[in-house]
Design a protein around this motif. Structure first.
Motif, PDB file in Angstrom:
ATOM      1  N   GLN A 146       6.422  12.106   4.311  1.00 12.77           N
ATOM      2  CA  GLN A 146       5.052  11.623   4.406  1.00 12.77           C
ATOM      3  C   GLN A 146       4.130  12.776   4.751  1.00 12.77           C
ATOM      4  OE1 GLN A 146       4.598   8.798   7.758  1.00 12.77           O
ATOM      5  NE2 GLN A 146       6.672   9.392   8.327  1.00 12.77           N
ATOM      6  N   SER A 147       2.865  12.601   4.412  1.00 10.01           N
ATOM      7  CA  SER A 147       1.898  13.668   4.649  1.00 10.01           C
ATOM      8  C   SER A 147       1.629  13.814   6.139  1.00 10.01           C
ATOM      9  CB  SER A 147       0.586  13.359   3.910  1.00 10.01           C
ATOM     10  OG  SER A 147      -0.016  12.184   4.420  1.00 10.01           O
ATOM     11  N   GLY A 148       1.138  14.983   6.524  1.00  4.41           N
ATOM     12  CA  GLY A 148       0.796  15.234   7.912  1.00  4.41           C
ATOM     13  C   GLY A 148      -0.516  14.603   8.317  1.00  4.41           C
ATOM     14  N   ASN A 149      -1.333  14.226   7.364  1.00  4.81           N
ATOM     15  CA  ASN A 149      -2.635  13.617   7.647  1.00  4.81           C
ATOM     16  C   ASN A 149      -2.660  12.177   7.168  1.00  4.81           C
ATOM     17  OD1 ASN A 149      -2.685  14.858   4.851  1.00  4.81           O
ATOM     18  ND2 ASN A 149      -4.580  13.674   4.776  1.00  4.81           N
ATOM     19  N   ALA A 150      -3.492  11.372   7.806  1.00  8.08           N
ATOM     20  CA  ALA A 150      -3.695   9.988   7.395  1.00  8.08           C
ATOM     21  C   ALA A 150      -4.985   9.874   6.587  1.00  8.08           C
ATOM     22  CB  ALA A 150      -3.749   9.081   8.613  1.00  8.08           C
ATOM     23  N   PHE A 151      -5.105   8.785   5.850  1.00  6.87           N
ATOM     24  CA  PHE A 151      -6.266   8.532   5.007  1.00  6.87           C
ATOM     25  C   PHE A 151      -6.982   7.282   5.513  1.00  6.87           C
ATOM     26  CE2 PHE A 151      -3.598  11.176   2.467  1.00  6.87           C
ATOM     27  CZ  PHE A 151      -4.445  11.906   1.645  1.00  6.87           C
ATOM     28  N   ALA A 152      -8.251   7.454   5.916  1.00  6.05           N
ATOM     29  CA  ALA A 152      -9.052   6.317   6.345  1.00  6.05           C
ATOM     30  C   ALA A 152      -9.359   5.427   5.138  1.00  6.05           C
ATOM     31  CB  ALA A 152     -10.336   6.808   6.996  1.00  6.05           C
ATOM     32  N   TYR A 153     -10.070   4.311   5.386  1.00  6.67           N
ATOM     33  CA  TYR A 153     -10.406   3.380   4.309  1.00  6.67           C
ATOM     34  C   TYR A 153     -11.015   4.127   3.121  1.00  6.67           C
ATOM     35  CZ  TYR A 153     -12.721  -0.357   1.755  1.00  6.67           C
ATOM     36  OH  TYR A 153     -13.141  -1.208   0.751  1.00  6.67           O
ATOM     37  N   PRO A 154     -10.587   3.836   1.911  1.00  8.96           N
ATOM     38  CA  PRO A 154      -9.655   2.796   1.500  1.00  8.96           C
ATOM     39  C   PRO A 154      -8.223   3.285   1.318  1.00  8.96           C
ATOM     40  CG  PRO A 154     -10.746   3.661  -0.420  1.00  8.96           C
ATOM     41  CD  PRO A 154     -11.261   4.470   0.754  1.00  8.96           C
ATOM     42  N   GLY A 155      -7.778   4.262   2.090  1.00 10.51           N
ATOM     43  CA  GLY A 155      -6.491   4.878   1.811  1.00 10.51           C
ATOM     44  C   GLY A 155      -6.615   5.806   0.625  1.00 10.51           C
ATOM     45  N   SER A 156      -5.589   5.870  -0.192  1.00  7.82           N
ATOM     46  CA  SER A 156      -5.636   6.795  -1.322  1.00  7.82           C
ATOM     47  C   SER A 156      -4.782   6.293  -2.474  1.00  7.82           C
ATOM     48  CB  SER A 156      -5.134   8.181  -0.888  1.00  7.82           C
ATOM     49  OG  SER A 156      -5.181   9.085  -1.959  1.00  7.82           O
ATOM     50  N   THR A 157      -5.311   6.458  -3.696  1.00  8.78           N
ATOM     51  CA  THR A 157      -4.524   6.257  -4.911  1.00  8.78           C
ATOM     52  C   THR A 157      -4.096   7.630  -5.416  1.00  8.78           C
ATOM     53  OG1 THR A 157      -5.591   4.189  -5.579  1.00  8.78           O
ATOM     54  CG2 THR A 157      -4.586   5.501  -7.314  1.00  8.78           C
ATOM     55  N   PRO A 158      -2.826   7.996  -5.250  1.00  8.89           N
ATOM     56  CA  PRO A 158      -2.389   9.329  -5.656  1.00  8.89           C
ATOM     57  C   PRO A 158      -2.210   9.438  -7.163  1.00  8.89           C
ATOM     58  CG  PRO A 158      -0.544   8.078  -4.784  1.00  8.89           C
ATOM     59  CD  PRO A 158      -1.761   7.210  -4.620  1.00  8.89           C
ATOM     60  N   SER A 159      -2.331  10.672  -7.652  1.00  4.49           N
ATOM     61  CA  SER A 159      -1.964  11.035  -9.017  1.00  4.49           C
ATOM     62  C   SER A 159      -0.971  12.185  -8.937  1.00  4.49           C
ATOM     63  CB  SER A 159      -3.191  11.467  -9.831  1.00  4.49           C
ATOM     64  OG  SER A 159      -4.118  10.412  -9.970  1.00  4.49           O
ATOM     65  N   ILE A 160      -0.196  12.368  -9.995  1.00  8.31           N
ATOM     66  CA  ILE A 160       0.885  13.360  -9.949  1.00  8.31           C
ATOM     67  C   ILE A 160       0.847  14.225 -11.201  1.00  8.31           C
ATOM     68  CG2 ILE A 160       3.388  13.684  -9.848  1.00  8.31           C
ATOM     69  CD1 ILE A 160       3.518  10.943  -8.441  1.00  8.31           C
ATOM     70  N   SER A 161       1.019  15.530 -10.998  1.00  4.98           N
ATOM     71  CA  SER A 161       1.205  16.446 -12.117  1.00  4.98           C
ATOM     72  C   SER A 161       2.591  17.050 -12.036  1.00  4.98           C
ATOM     73  CB  SER A 161       0.149  17.554 -12.102  1.00  4.98           C
ATOM     74  OG  SER A 161       0.265  18.359 -10.943  1.00  4.98           O
ATOM     75  N   ALA A 162       3.193  17.292 -13.188  1.00  2.00           N
ATOM     76  CA  ALA A 162       4.535  17.889 -13.245  1.00  2.00           C
ATOM     77  C   ALA A 162       4.742  18.445 -14.642  1.00  2.00           C
ATOM     78  CB  ALA A 162       5.614  16.854 -12.921  1.00  2.00           C
ATOM     79  N   ASN A 163       5.736  19.293 -14.762  1.00  2.00           N
ATOM     80  CA  ASN A 163       6.157  19.789 -16.065  1.00  2.00           C
ATOM     81  C   ASN A 163       7.566  19.257 -16.297  1.00  2.00           C
ATOM     82  OD1 ASN A 163       6.412  21.124 -18.443  1.00  2.00           O
ATOM     83  ND2 ASN A 163       6.158  23.185 -17.619  1.00  2.00           N
ATOM     84  N   GLY A 164       7.647  18.095 -16.955  1.00  2.21           N
ATOM     85  CA  GLY A 164       8.913  17.377 -17.005  1.00  2.21           C
ATOM     86  C   GLY A 164       9.234  16.845 -15.614  1.00  2.21           C
ATOM     87  N   THR A 165      10.399  17.204 -15.094  1.00  7.64           N
ATOM     88  CA  THR A 165      10.761  16.808 -13.732  1.00  7.64           C
ATOM     89  C   THR A 165      10.558  17.951 -12.741  1.00  7.64           C
ATOM     90  OG1 THR A 165      13.078  17.413 -14.132  1.00  7.64           O
ATOM     91  CG2 THR A 165      12.445  15.114 -14.568  1.00  7.64           C
ATOM     92  N   ALA A 166       9.975  19.053 -13.191  1.00 11.80           N
ATOM     93  CA  ALA A 166       9.762  20.219 -12.326  1.00 11.80           C
ATOM     94  C   ALA A 166       8.300  20.315 -11.898  1.00 11.80           C
ATOM     95  CB  ALA A 166      10.173  21.495 -13.062  1.00 11.80           C
ATOM     96  N   ASN A 167       8.082  21.086 -10.839  1.00  8.58           N
ATOM     97  CA  ASN A 167       6.732  21.431 -10.367  1.00  8.58           C
ATOM     98  C   ASN A 167       5.884  20.206 -10.039  1.00  8.58           C
ATOM     99  OD1 ASN A 167       7.283  24.163 -10.640  1.00  8.58           O
ATOM    100  ND2 ASN A 167       6.557  24.219 -12.763  1.00  8.58           N
ATOM    101  N   GLY A 168       6.499  19.200  -9.444  1.00  8.52           N
ATOM    102  CA  GLY A 168       5.779  17.994  -9.086  1.00  8.52           C
ATOM    103  C   GLY A 168       4.780  18.236  -7.961  1.00  8.52           C
ATOM    104  N   ILE A 169       3.534  17.824  -8.186  1.00  4.83           N
ATOM    105  CA  ILE A 169       2.476  17.913  -7.176  1.00  4.83           C
ATOM    106  C   ILE A 169       1.805  16.553  -7.078  1.00  4.83           C
ATOM    107  CG2 ILE A 169       0.316  19.031  -6.481  1.00  4.83           C
ATOM    108  CD1 ILE A 169       1.129  21.448  -8.151  1.00  4.83           C
ATOM    109  N   VAL A 170       1.636  16.062  -5.844  1.00  5.66           N
ATOM    110  CA  VAL A 170       0.940  14.806  -5.600  1.00  5.66           C
ATOM    111  C   VAL A 170      -0.480  15.126  -5.143  1.00  5.66           C
ATOM    112  CG1 VAL A 170       0.925  12.643  -4.312  1.00  5.66           C
ATOM    113  CG2 VAL A 170       3.102  13.695  -4.946  1.00  5.66           C
ATOM    114  N   TRP A 171      -1.461  14.552  -5.838  1.00  3.97           N
ATOM    115  CA  TRP A 171      -2.875  14.806  -5.575  1.00  3.97           C
ATOM    116  C   TRP A 171      -3.514  13.546  -5.022  1.00  3.97           C
ATOM    117  CZ3 TRP A 171      -4.576  19.770  -6.825  1.00  3.97           C
ATOM    118  CH2 TRP A 171      -3.728  20.528  -7.648  1.00  3.97           C
ATOM    119  N   ALA A 172      -4.346  13.691  -4.012  1.00  4.05           N
ATOM    120  CA  ALA A 172      -4.987  12.533  -3.400  1.00  4.05           C
ATOM    121  C   ALA A 172      -6.371  12.921  -2.890  1.00  4.05           C
ATOM    122  CB  ALA A 172      -4.134  11.994  -2.254  1.00  4.05           C
ATOM    123  N   ALA A 173      -7.347  12.038  -3.094  1.00  3.25           N
ATOM    124  CA  ALA A 173      -8.709  12.274  -2.637  1.00  3.25           C
ATOM    125  C   ALA A 173      -8.955  11.500  -1.346  1.00  3.25           C
ATOM    126  CB  ALA A 173      -9.713  11.848  -3.699  1.00  3.25           C
TER     127      ALA A 173
END
Length: 552
Positions: free
Chosen positions: A461-488
């Protein structure tokens, strides 16, 4: 010109939309100034080169399953996404709030396009790599955006709220489908479905189509046994779904201001003719679709999978276990689209569905995600979907048998209570056998799947919390490699976070890290979903889209 001053100048270029031709020429100069190698080399090796259709993001959360995954990201990696080499490149300034997710279409002529819709009723196409305006159009000419109806959910105006959908093979050059709400000088409200030419932003023949509908029932706003769709009582908050040649719209209310009921309406993508109408609270009230901006999902069999908000649920069941009056408030729905006709094929309602309705603790605050086929420990293939709402349960349903309603127990594939630290006003993302959830006031959490079962505790889990409304994450990867989770993060200024998908405690980057506010990109806006593709990240704000990427 130093690389730093070139970057600063690039930010200001997008303000000058009146000097379109000049901007194109200046962009080439900037590319030359930002590199010691010839401009041709920069173009060939950079993410600015027109991409392939594999880079396209044409619908909310990337696909009809709503996974949020961009699996063809070759430029951004955990090694280079950091405050030293990654940051804000420029802002795309627009005329209103950006509640819809920006969409991306590669290689339209000489441009990769990012398409942005606003609550002021405008749609923009920008060159996704330079920020140069390509076209802008109003989809409410001669009218004004709707007022907010005294509801703070979408305020101060309502124009284009939901994420459009794009079919690059429809029409002469590709088509953008969207819904716009407006008000004329007499105070009458309109909801219209538009089909815009991708290269010009102009309405195609037959566009727009005014949304009108009725359905047999005695529920809210009925006349002579027909429930009638009143455009002023609704907004199109849920993102559009394009499925088998039909554009599906799903409707939400202004706060809980009655009268309203639960509508899904389909339109032929070529003619915009209405194909089918379904009301899921026709003999009751409420039960709308909003999902914090998430769109109805779909499976490979052409079924729509959606979470419905609280409303009338008829606990008197027929012989097949369905509500006898067709009222499904606060349910997890599987809706058939056979022969382009909408019908509820299966459903799940929590045992406490009626008490949740009475306290506005609805399931429909979150979005549904369709999982890929999974093998259980008996060697059986499972067809699953996952969703969560205000009660903070993670519901995993078997799409072959959702579970229907039982007043004493939840007859469901999995019901995880206590795994999330708050209500869900968002939707999850999926990558490489892991579900990522960001509840209100909670950290972003990764739940692995093993033998077709979702873990009850997060693997990281992330080290920080997300206040309202939480977060809808998106993910970038190259196949199954280099996975990054992005959240606003919905703060002021807004914050873009990037995490290692294999370990969310490892934050790679956030837009507060660079000195002097270098990467601040505007005020936060709720329900924002980042778009990641072709080396860049696009994030909506209250008046712009921040564009992030590898720094010069």
């Amino acid at each position: 010109m130093s690389p730093l001053s070139a970057k600063s100048f690039r930010k200001n270029l997008v303000v000058c939309s009146a000097f379109f031709t000049c901007l194109l020429a200046l962009e080439l100069v900037l590319a030359s100034c930002n590199s010691s190698t010839p401009p041709n080399h920069v173009v060939v090796s950079s993410p600015g080169t027109p991409g392939t259709q594999a880079n396209d993001v044409l619908t909310y959360h990337n696909d009809v399953a709503r996974t949020g995954l961009m699996p063809n990201e070759a430029f951004l990696t955990p090694a280079n996404v950091n405050a030293q080499s990654f940051g804000l490149l420029f802002n795309l300034m627009v005329d209103g709030k950006v509640d819809a997710q920006p969409l991306y279409v590669s290689s339209v002529g000489n441009h990769n396009l990012v398409v942005v819709a606003t609550e002021h009723g405008s749609v923009y196409a920008f060159d996704a790599d330079t920020g140069t305006p390509v076209w802008q159009t109003s989809v409410i000419p001669g009218e004004s955006p709707s007022d907010d109806h005294g509801c703070s959910q979408v305020t101060p105006e309502i124009g284009v709220t939901s994420t459009p959908v794009i079919d690059r093979n429809a029409g002469p050059h590709g088509t953008i489908y969207l819904v716009a709400m407006s008000k004329d000088s007499s105070g009458a409200y309109f909801q219209r479905l538009h089909a815009l030419d991708l290269t010009t932003g102009l309405d195609l023949p037959g566009s727009p189509q005014t949304v009108q509908a009725s359905f047999p029932g005695t529920g809210d706003n009925n006349t002579a046994g027909m429930v009638v769709f009143d455009p002023g009582q609704y907004k199109e908050r849920a993102s559009l779904l394009l499925l088998n040649g039909v554009v599906y719209t799903a409707w939400s209310s202004h706060c809980d201001i009655r009268p309203y009921t639960g509508w899904i309406i389909g339109y032929d993508e070529n003619t915009l003719a209405e194909t089918s109408v379904l009301n899921v609270t026709p003999n009751g009230n409420e039960g709308s679709f909003w999902g914090s901006g998430a769109g109805p999902a779909a499976d490979s069999s052409g079924n729509i999978i959606a979470l419905q908000a609280n409303g009338t649920f008829d606990a008197s069941l027929n012989a097949q276990g369905f509500p006898a009056q067709g009222d499904y408030g606060n349910s997890f729905l599987k809706i058939s689209t056979t022969n382009r006709q909408l019908a509820v094929a299966d459903y799940f309602a929590p045992a406490n569905v009626q008490s949740e309705d009475s306290t506005d603790e609805d399931l429909g605050s979150g979005g549904a995600l369709v999982l890929p086929d999974l093998m259980d420990n008996q060697g059986h293939t499972r067809h699953l979907a996952v969703g969560a709402g205000k009660d903070a349960h993670i519901y995993v349903v078997d799409r072959d048998n959702l579970g229907k309603f039982n007043a004493t127990t939840n007859q469901i594939y999995q019901d995880l209570n206590g795994s999330l630290g708050g209500a869900v006003f968002s939707m999850p993302a999926y990558f490489n056998g892991v579900i990522y959830y960001g509840a209100v006031g909670d950290t972003l959490k990764a739940f692995p799947i093993a033998q077709a079962l979702l873990a009850s505790a997060p693997s990281s889990q992330s080290g920080n919390a997300f206040a309202y409304p939480g977060s809808t994450p998106s993910i970038s990867a190259n196949g199954t490699a280099n996975g990054i989770v992005w959240a606003a993060e919905n703060t002021s200024p807004a914050v873009l976070h990037a995490y290692d998908a294999s370990d969310l405690s490892h934050e790679l980057y956030n837009s507060n890290q660079a000195a002097n506010g270098r990467d601040h990109f505007g005020a936060g806006n709720k329900f924002i979903t980042p778009t990641i593709t072709h080396g860049k990240v696009y994030v909506g704000t209250t008046n712009s889209v921040g564009v992030f990427g590898l720094l010069p």
